[in-house]
Design a protein around this motif. Structure first.
Motif, short mmCIF file in Angstrom:
data_model
loop_
_atom_site.label_atom_id
_atom_site.label_comp_id
_atom_site.label_asym_id
_atom_site.label_seq_id
_atom_site.Cartn_x
_atom_site.Cartn_y
_atom_site.Cartn_z
N PRO A 32 3.29 -1.72 14.65
CA PRO A 32 4.02 -0.93 13.65
C PRO A 32 3.71 -1.44 12.25
N ALA A 33 3.58 -0.52 11.33
CA ALA A 33 3.28 -0.91 9.96
C ALA A 33 4.03 0.02 9.02
N ILE A 34 4.20 -0.42 7.79
CA ILE A 34 4.79 0.45 6.78
C ILE A 34 3.70 1.44 6.37
N ILE A 83 9.02 10.78 -2.02
CA ILE A 83 8.72 9.45 -1.48
C ILE A 83 8.44 8.50 -2.65
N ILE A 84 9.27 7.50 -2.76
CA ILE A 84 9.10 6.50 -3.82
C ILE A 84 8.25 5.37 -3.26
N THR A 85 7.19 5.02 -3.97
CA THR A 85 6.26 4.04 -3.41
C THR A 85 6.35 2.67 -4.07
N ARG A 86 6.59 2.63 -5.38
CA ARG A 86 6.66 1.34 -6.06
C ARG A 86 7.44 1.50 -7.35
N ALA A 87 7.73 0.37 -7.99
CA ALA A 87 8.50 0.43 -9.22
C ALA A 87 8.25 -0.79 -10.06
N GLU A 123 3.03 10.97 -5.19
CA GLU A 123 2.11 11.88 -5.87
C GLU A 123 1.60 11.29 -7.18
N GLY A 124 2.03 10.04 -7.45
CA GLY A 124 1.56 9.36 -8.65
C GLY A 124 2.39 9.62 -9.90
#
Ligand SMILES: *Cc1c(COP(=O)(O)O)cnc(C)c1O
Length: 465
Positions: free
Chosen positions: A2-4, A38-42, A51-52
């Motif tokens: 399993p992975a993120i 979907i939030i990917t980073r901050a 989507e950038g």
């Protein structure tokens, strides 16, 4: 293995999310049809989605990421602590350095008479602790009939059965058999919507005196405590008139009612002081903390307890606690967060830089045709949307229609601003800069313009009769 799965295309992540993940406070079927963002980073005050898009987070997550995103010091502290001691409990006459240091640090920052901390994993859990603690306190004091806790309509104190009962959210009470017995709700000090022809000062006093009436009606010997947020957050950032809190304090003192300040949002700098209780000038017996305690980097909450209450509670076994009370990793991260808040003088930044800029920007929105009032304390603000400013009118459309439309326009303009029915609320990271506040203001105004045009087109600018 399993992975993120951040690398999957957005649509696939959305499909998996819809298939398996039940979101809190969400109509999941509606969300599934639309697809979650979907939030990917901050980093800092900005989120990035899959989507950038770069989105300015005007809510600091859920009122919690006070020091902003991307502080690697907290990650490093967490990793170090996980390697050294990832977990141990504090039930059976054991303790550990991170929880000891954190409790001592919180006692140092809290008002002088509050020197004892009972830890929980969240604000909801901490308020559940408070229900049991204040009732047990009075039992120890030989007054076991003092078990009623008075709270307020439209208060938010969490979402467990106990804390949700303390809260005054009717849509929550309508599901799952809440409130539990011996919780009583009085009206909120929400002048803009409920003040009628009264001046804010008279109205604030009248709403505070509802507490006295409730105590007299139920009997002083039945009431254990009054709980409230210094400034209501999730209810819509409702700022009470200045007459309200002094009168509440007077009544609690007069009838020997414990005062619980729910500082989950207001605590740790949000109102421009360490605690909202200082901003509104009250002396609580217990303060609930969570959110800003760790800036949301780890789940942790707690109750800061007065010397007087702790003396009673500590004299007996308190049959209560959580597996993760004082979790070492969460404690270490919270401690690092408090270090950063202090060493980087973030409260000075709030008072001298961020607050003046944010207040100017926020009050500047008051001239917008959709805006009835723009109110703000420290770094938490709200706007009442209205079809008619002069009469403080509500919309004829269902409550929340205008708010939802405005929130969607904010999203489309890469600004996170939440709505509570037809109030828009903000609570940005405390480290936000004047330049970022300008960008926030420009996006908010564009969103308001677009929502206004949309509502005009749909003929939604009508006042309720
Ligand atoms: C968020 C909140 C809570 C609940 O905290 P959780 O960590 O979500 O359980 C309690 N009180 C107030 C004032 C809050 O804003």
């Amino acid at each position: 293995m399993p992975a993120i799965t951040n690398h999957l295309p957005t649509a696939e992540l959305q499909a998996l999310d819809a298939a398996h993940h039940m979101h809190p406070f969400t109509t999941n079927d509606e969300l599934a049809a639309k697809g979650a963002r979907i939030i990917t980073r901050a980093n800092g005050v900005y989120l990035q989605d899959s989507e950038g898009n770069e989105i300015l987070d005007g809510m600091a997550g859920l009122w919690c990421v006070n020091i902003g995103y991307g502080r690697h010091e907290l990650a490093e502290v967490a990793a170090r602590q996980m390697k050294e001691l990832p977990y141990y409990n504090t039930f059976f006459m054991t303790s550990h350095a991170p929880v000891i240091a954190l409790a001592a640090e919180i006692a140092k920052l809290a008002p002088a008479h509050l020197n004892h901390v009972f830890f929980a994993g969240s604000g909801s859990e901490a308020n559940d602790t408070n229900i049991r603690m204040v009732r047990h306190y009075w039992a120890i004091k030989g007054k076991p009939t003092k078990s009623i806790i008075i709270s307020r309509k439209n208060a938010y104190h969490g979402s467990s059965v106990g804390s949700g009962s303390l809260g005054g959210m009717t849509p929550m009470h309508a599901q799952g058999g809440m409130p539990i017995p011996d919780i009583h709700h009085i009206d909120q000090p929400y002048w803009w919507a409920e003040g009628g022809d009264q001046t804010p000062a008279d109205f604030g006093l009248a709403r505070a005196q509802e507490l006295e009436k409730a105590i007299l009606a139920m009997g002083e010997d039945r009431v254990a405590a009054f709980i409230a947020e210094p400034i209501q957050g999730a209810g819509g950032v409702i700022v009470p008139p200045s007459t309200y809190w002094p009168e509440i304090q007077r009544i609690c003192d007069k009838y020997e009612i414990l005062l619980i300040a729910d500082e989950v949002i207001c605590g740790f700098g949000r109102t421009g002081n360490w605690f909202g209780s200082e901003t509104v000038g009250i002396k609580p017996d217990i303060m609930t903390i969570a959110k800003g305690l760790s800036s949301g980097y780890q789940p942790i909450g707690g109750s800061i307890v007065s010397d007087e209450v702790a003396e009673a509670i500590n004299s007996d076994e308190f049959n209560h606690g959580y597996t993760y009370s004082g979790h070492p990793v969460a404690s270490a991260v919270a401690l690092e967060n408090l270090r950063i808040l202090q060493e980087e003088n973030i409260l000075d930044h709030v008072r001298d830089v961020a607050m003046p800029a944010l207040h100017e920007m926020w009050h500047g929105l008051a001239d917008h045709p959709l805006v009835g009032e723009a109110t703000i304390v420290g770094m938490m603000g709200s706007i009442a949307l209205t079809p008619h400013k002069e009469t403080r009118a509500k919309f004829a459309a269902d409550a929340g229609t205008a708010g939802f439309m405005t929130r969607e326009r904010c999203f489309a303009n890469n600004l996170i601003m939440r709505h509570v029915y037809d109030r828009m609320v903000i609570s940005p990271p405390l480290i936000i800069s004047p330049e970022e506040i300008k960008i926030m203001g420009a996006r908010a105004r564009t969103a308001l313009d677009e929502a206004y045009a949309q509502m005009k087109e749909l003929d939604l600018l009508k006042a309720a009769s």
